[in-house]
Design a protein around this motif. Structure first.
Motif, PDB file in Angstrom:
ATOM      1  N   LEU A 109      15.888  34.640  27.908  1.00 21.28           N
ATOM      2  CA  LEU A 109      16.583  34.203  29.264  1.00 21.28           C
ATOM      3  C   LEU A 109      16.150  35.593  30.081  1.00 21.28           C
ATOM      4  O   LEU A 109      16.731  36.475  29.875  1.00 21.28           O
ATOM      5  CB  LEU A 109      18.099  34.334  29.175  1.00 21.28           C
ATOM      6  CG  LEU A 109      18.494  32.819  28.474  1.00 21.28           C
ATOM      7  CD1 LEU A 109      18.369  32.963  27.008  1.00 21.28           C
ATOM      8  CD2 LEU A 109      20.010  32.890  28.841  1.00 21.28           C
ATOM      9  N   ILE A 110      15.209  35.187  30.846  1.00 19.08           N
ATOM     10  CA  ILE A 110      14.514  36.141  31.701  1.00 19.08           C
ATOM     11  C   ILE A 110      14.822  36.204  33.236  1.00 19.08           C
ATOM     12  O   ILE A 110      14.856  35.284  33.687  1.00 19.08           O
ATOM     13  CB  ILE A 110      13.048  36.310  31.691  1.00 19.08           C
ATOM     14  CG1 ILE A 110      12.425  37.604  32.262  1.00 19.08           C
ATOM     15  CG2 ILE A 110      12.300  35.288  32.323  1.00 19.08           C
ATOM     16  CD1 ILE A 110      10.980  37.748  32.104  1.00 19.08           C
ATOM     17  N   SER A 111      15.475  37.267  33.366  1.00 22.20           N
ATOM     18  CA  SER A 111      16.091  37.349  35.080  1.00 22.20           C
ATOM     19  C   SER A 111      15.153  38.057  35.911  1.00 22.20           C
ATOM     20  O   SER A 111      14.082  38.529  35.363  1.00 22.20           O
ATOM     21  CB  SER A 111      17.419  38.045  35.051  1.00 22.20           C
ATOM     22  OG  SER A 111      17.254  39.317  34.699  1.00 22.20           O
ATOM     23  N   ASP A 136      16.708  44.733  32.453  1.00 22.45           N
ATOM     24  CA  ASP A 136      17.020  44.391  30.805  1.00 22.45           C
ATOM     25  C   ASP A 136      16.262  43.548  30.256  1.00 22.45           C
ATOM     26  O   ASP A 136      15.727  43.827  28.961  1.00 22.45           O
ATOM     27  CB  ASP A 136      18.443  44.407  31.042  1.00 22.45           C
ATOM     28  CG  ASP A 136      19.167  45.516  31.631  1.00 22.45           C
ATOM     29  OD1 ASP A 136      18.789  46.206  31.807  1.00 22.45           O
ATOM     30  OD2 ASP A 136      20.389  44.974  32.070  1.00 22.45           O
ATOM     31  N   SER A 137      16.138  42.262  30.813  1.00 15.81           N
ATOM     32  CA  SER A 137      15.597  41.174  30.085  1.00 15.81           C
ATOM     33  C   SER A 137      14.284  41.402  29.498  1.00 15.81           C
ATOM     34  O   SER A 137      13.833  41.008  28.572  1.00 15.81           O
ATOM     35  CB  SER A 137      16.034  39.629  30.497  1.00 15.81           C
ATOM     36  OG  SER A 137      15.817  39.849  31.861  1.00 15.81           O
ATOM     37  N   HIS A 175      13.547  31.203  32.894  1.00 11.48           N
ATOM     38  CA  HIS A 175      14.370  31.478  34.039  1.00 11.48           C
ATOM     39  C   HIS A 175      15.050  30.497  35.170  1.00 11.48           C
ATOM     40  O   HIS A 175      14.519  29.476  35.216  1.00 11.48           O
ATOM     41  CB  HIS A 175      13.310  32.268  35.154  1.00 11.48           C
ATOM     42  CG  HIS A 175      13.913  32.732  36.319  1.00 11.48           C
ATOM     43  ND1 HIS A 175      14.775  33.954  36.252  1.00 11.48           N
ATOM     44  CD2 HIS A 175      13.706  32.581  37.509  1.00 11.48           C
ATOM     45  CE1 HIS A 175      15.105  34.189  37.796  1.00 11.48           C
ATOM     46  NE2 HIS A 175      14.645  33.598  38.388  1.00 11.48           N
ATOM     47  N   ARG A 195      27.262  31.370  33.283  1.00  9.45           N
ATOM     48  CA  ARG A 195      26.491  31.544  32.010  1.00  9.45           C
ATOM     49  C   ARG A 195      26.678  30.694  30.994  1.00  9.45           C
ATOM     50  O   ARG A 195      25.652  30.383  30.014  1.00  9.45           O
ATOM     51  CB  ARG A 195      27.052  33.007  31.778  1.00  9.45           C
ATOM     52  CG  ARG A 195      26.707  34.354  32.634  1.00  9.45           C
ATOM     53  CD  ARG A 195      27.060  35.673  32.255  1.00  9.45           C
ATOM     54  NE  ARG A 195      26.281  35.864  30.965  1.00  9.45           N
ATOM     55  CZ  ARG A 195      25.065  36.446  31.253  1.00  9.45           C
ATOM     56  NH1 ARG A 195      24.296  36.551  32.533  1.00  9.45           N
ATOM     57  NH2 ARG A 195      24.333  36.599  30.331  1.00  9.45           N
ATOM     58  N   MET A 244      24.052  28.439  31.478  1.00 10.86           N
ATOM     59  CA  MET A 244      22.802  28.739  31.366  1.00 10.86           C
ATOM     60  C   MET A 244      22.277  28.805  29.642  1.00 10.86           C
ATOM     61  O   MET A 244      21.412  28.381  29.274  1.00 10.86           O
ATOM     62  CB  MET A 244      22.524  30.150  31.623  1.00 10.86           C
ATOM     63  CG  MET A 244      22.392  30.465  33.147  1.00 10.86           C
ATOM     64  SD  MET A 244      22.194  32.269  33.331  1.00 10.86           S
ATOM     65  CE  MET A 244      21.960  32.409  34.978  1.00 10.86           C
ATOM     66  N   ILE A 273      17.449  34.955  23.202  1.00 12.59           N
ATOM     67  CA  ILE A 273      17.143  36.449  23.408  1.00 12.59           C
ATOM     68  C   ILE A 273      17.719  36.749  24.987  1.00 12.59           C
ATOM     69  O   ILE A 273      17.350  36.067  25.681  1.00 12.59           O
ATOM     70  CB  ILE A 273      15.767  36.941  23.259  1.00 12.59           C
ATOM     71  CG1 ILE A 273      15.033  36.378  22.127  1.00 12.59           C
ATOM     72  CG2 ILE A 273      15.729  38.458  23.597  1.00 12.59           C
ATOM     73  CD1 ILE A 273      13.508  36.573  22.082  1.00 12.59           C
ATOM     74  N   VAL A 289      28.072  45.399  32.600  1.00  8.51           N
ATOM     75  CA  VAL A 289      28.854  44.786  33.697  1.00  8.51           C
ATOM     76  C   VAL A 289      29.924  43.810  33.224  1.00  8.51           C
ATOM     77  O   VAL A 289      30.155  43.892  32.064  1.00  8.51           O
ATOM     78  CB  VAL A 289      27.732  43.987  34.703  1.00  8.51           C
ATOM     79  CG1 VAL A 289      26.728  44.853  35.296  1.00  8.51           C
ATOM     80  CG2 VAL A 289      27.039  42.942  33.609  1.00  8.51           C
ATOM     81  N   SER A 304      30.456  40.892  32.906  1.00  3.23           N
ATOM     82  CA  SER A 304      30.171  39.618  32.145  1.00  3.23           C
ATOM     83  C   SER A 304      29.801  40.094  30.924  1.00  3.23           C
ATOM     84  O   SER A 304      29.731  39.169  29.735  1.00  3.23           O
ATOM     85  CB  SER A 304      29.380  38.822  32.864  1.00  3.23           C
ATOM     86  OG  SER A 304      28.115  39.494  33.079  1.00  3.23           O
ATOM     87  N   LYS A 353      21.873  52.166  29.955  1.00  2.28           N
ATOM     88  CA  LYS A 353      21.053  51.862  31.141  1.00  2.28           C
ATOM     89  C   LYS A 353      19.756  52.827  31.301  1.00  2.28           C
ATOM     90  O   LYS A 353      18.765  52.279  31.198  1.00  2.28           O
ATOM     91  CB  LYS A 353      21.808  51.927  32.277  1.00  2.28           C
ATOM     92  CG  LYS A 353      20.881  50.968  33.536  1.00  2.28           C
ATOM     93  CD  LYS A 353      21.289  49.481  33.161  1.00  2.28           C
ATOM     94  CE  LYS A 353      20.125  48.556  34.061  1.00  2.28           C
ATOM     95  NZ  LYS A 353      20.710  47.285  34.080  1.00  2.28           N
ATOM     96  N   ASP A 407      18.913  37.712  42.610  1.00  3.67           N
ATOM     97  CA  ASP A 407      18.670  36.780  41.544  1.00  3.67           C
ATOM     98  C   ASP A 407      19.772  35.971  41.594  1.00  3.67           C
ATOM     99  O   ASP A 407      20.609  35.948  42.497  1.00  3.67           O
ATOM    100  CB  ASP A 407      19.099  37.804  40.349  1.00  3.67           C
ATOM    101  CG  ASP A 407      18.960  37.160  38.917  1.00  3.67           C
ATOM    102  OD1 ASP A 407      18.240  36.157  38.769  1.00  3.67           O
ATOM    103  OD2 ASP A 407      19.503  37.450  37.924  1.00  3.67           O
ATOM    104  N   CYS A 408      19.613  34.617  40.816  1.00  2.00           N
ATOM    105  CA  CYS A 408      20.813  33.782  41.135  1.00  2.00           C
ATOM    106  C   CYS A 408      22.120  34.191  40.798  1.00  2.00           C
ATOM    107  O   CYS A 408      23.033  33.359  41.611  1.00  2.00           O
ATOM    108  CB  CYS A 408      20.534  32.456  40.365  1.00  2.00           C
ATOM    109  SG  CYS A 408      20.597  32.664  38.468  1.00  2.00           S
TER     110      CYS A 408
END
Ligand code: ATP
Ligand code: MG
Length: 384
Positions: free
Chosen positions: A179-181, A185-186, A204, A261, A264, A281, A289, A291, A318, A340-341
């Motif tokens: 799951l790429i944002s 991180d992703s 995405h 989420r 998603m 992944i 954060v 969530s 981070k 980002d969405c």
């Protein structure tokens, strides 16, 4: 005297039984990475050699090979006849004419008339007679001239080991869906899993028109950077715009992210099963954060029925993730400021420890299955 590239692989050796299989995939991945660059790649005594390339392509070849998982080190070497005068000619090109040095020799051909120690000593003397400012230091030399005597009357002479990406060849450990944002991180998570040999496909979620074309371009760019490591030259996208609008209209704002989420993950699992991926992944990291609490992760996990979710960054700070993002070349793109969405309709106070009872109550206000079907109708495949 021509140049060749020596490729050494590492962890593959551990897989004694399946070694042939691992080597074949490693070979294919290198071929794929080198692509249109003219070259000849062949196996040679427990390593690979590349020749038949043009001098001006060497830098680009090295850049690409450094991203092929399974590659331990590589060297650009001169291939010469194995008599000492020919070797000396190459050694003088490899070696600087000042500082300290040593010669390290290896005999692949045991019939060679000198031992390794004799070769190193004699050649060392010959180099000194040409470069008067050089000194020998066998313990901590500034530079080492490596000589590898091969069967068939040739030798390889080189001065440097260039580090590769290590890991396992991509394609030897199944397939996963990342799951790429557009975040930091992703892509790092995808890189880590690909490094262990998994083929990583990317999905995405966007909220066009709330998110713009640049936000999409950013993810395309990230997926392209990642594809140099994974060899996967496509990106799937799905719109969650209507899902977000529905949640926004009908549900408690503090559960926006949690509910989104869960959509998603449901969509991702179904898509993963369709493309024969064996896991999801994500780039989640515990407590990063609101969530990404254990409650948040439990809430997402509970909608994924068949597949494991790999979260390789779960225990990373981070800063550690940023270091990796810089190294793999995704950081500069990730910090571009496009939305980002998840930031669209973002509540002021997201629920930190969402309760499943509340989540289910809010979700019952939505046509979950209908929204998922509708989202799938927006599925796009972008060739990278
Ligand atoms: P990242 O830097 O990867 O965006 P993040 O710190 O912003 O992560 P979240 O936005 O909570 O954290 O996302 C956590 C994970 O959920 C991401 O790492 C990614 O795997 C997935 N994810 C988030 N947004 C999207 C999206 N728009 N499309 C696909 N996956 C997403
Ligand atoms: Mg994000």
């Amino acid at each position: 005297m021509k140049k060749v590239i020596i490729i050494r692989y590492a962890e593959l050796f551990l897989k004694k039984k399946n070694r042939g299989y691992f080597e074949r995939i490693f070979f294919e991945n290198m071929e794929k990475a080198l692509g249109e660059i003219p070259h000849v790649l062949h196996k040679n005594c427990g390593r690979y050699l590349i020749d038949g390339f043009a001098e001006e392509d060497i830098d680009e070849m090295i850049e690409r090979l450094k991203k092929v998982f399974g590659l331990h080190t590589l060297s650009v070497a001169y291939e010469t006849a194995s008599d000492l005068n020919s070797i000396l000619e190459a050694a003088l090109l490899v070696c600087d004419d000042e500082g300290t040095f040593k010669v390290a020799s290896h005999r692949g051909d045991k019939r060679y008339p000198m031992t390794s120690v004799e070769i190193s000593r004699t050649l060392g003397g010959m180099i000194l007679s040409k470069y008067h400012h050089l000194k020998v230091d066998v313990h901590t030399p500034d530079q080492t001239v490596y000589v590898d005597i091969r069967e068939g009357g040739t030798a390889l002479v080189f001065g440097k080991f260039i580090d590769g990406a290590n890991g396992m060849p991509v394609g030897t450990a199944g397939k996963g869906l990342l799951l790429i944002s557009g975040g930091i991180d992703s892509p790092v998570a995808g890189h880590m899993i690909a490094k262990r040999g998994m083929r990583v496909e990317c999905l995405h979620f966007h909220s066009y028109p709330y998110t713009n074309e640049q936000a999409k371009e950013k993810v395309v760019e990230l997926a392209s950077t990642l594809s140099a490591y994974t060899g996967v030259k496509k990106l799937f996208t799905v719109s969650v715009t209507h899902i977000q609008e529905e949640i926004h209209e009908k549900c408690k704002p503090e559960l926006m992210i949690t509910l989104l989420r869960r959509f998603m993950f449901r969509i991702a699992e179904r898509h993963a099963l369709r493309i024969d991926a064996q896991c999801l992944i994500t780039g989640e990291s515990l407590s990063q954060v609101a969530s990404q609490t254990i409650e948040g992760m439990t809430s997402s996990n509970s909608v994924v029925e068949k597949l494991p979710i790999l979260r390789p960054l779960v225990g990373f700070d981070k800063n550690e993730i940023i270091d990796r993002a810089v190294k793999i070349g995704t950081y500069e793109t990730s910090i571009l400021p496009y939305e980002d969405c998840c930031t669209v309709f973002l509540p002021d106070f997201p629920a930190i420890r969402p309760k499943l009872r509340d989540i289910l109550a809010e979700e019952s206000k939505l046509d979950v299955e209908g929204l998922i079907q509708e989202a799938f109708s927006t599925l796009e495949k972008i060739e990278l």
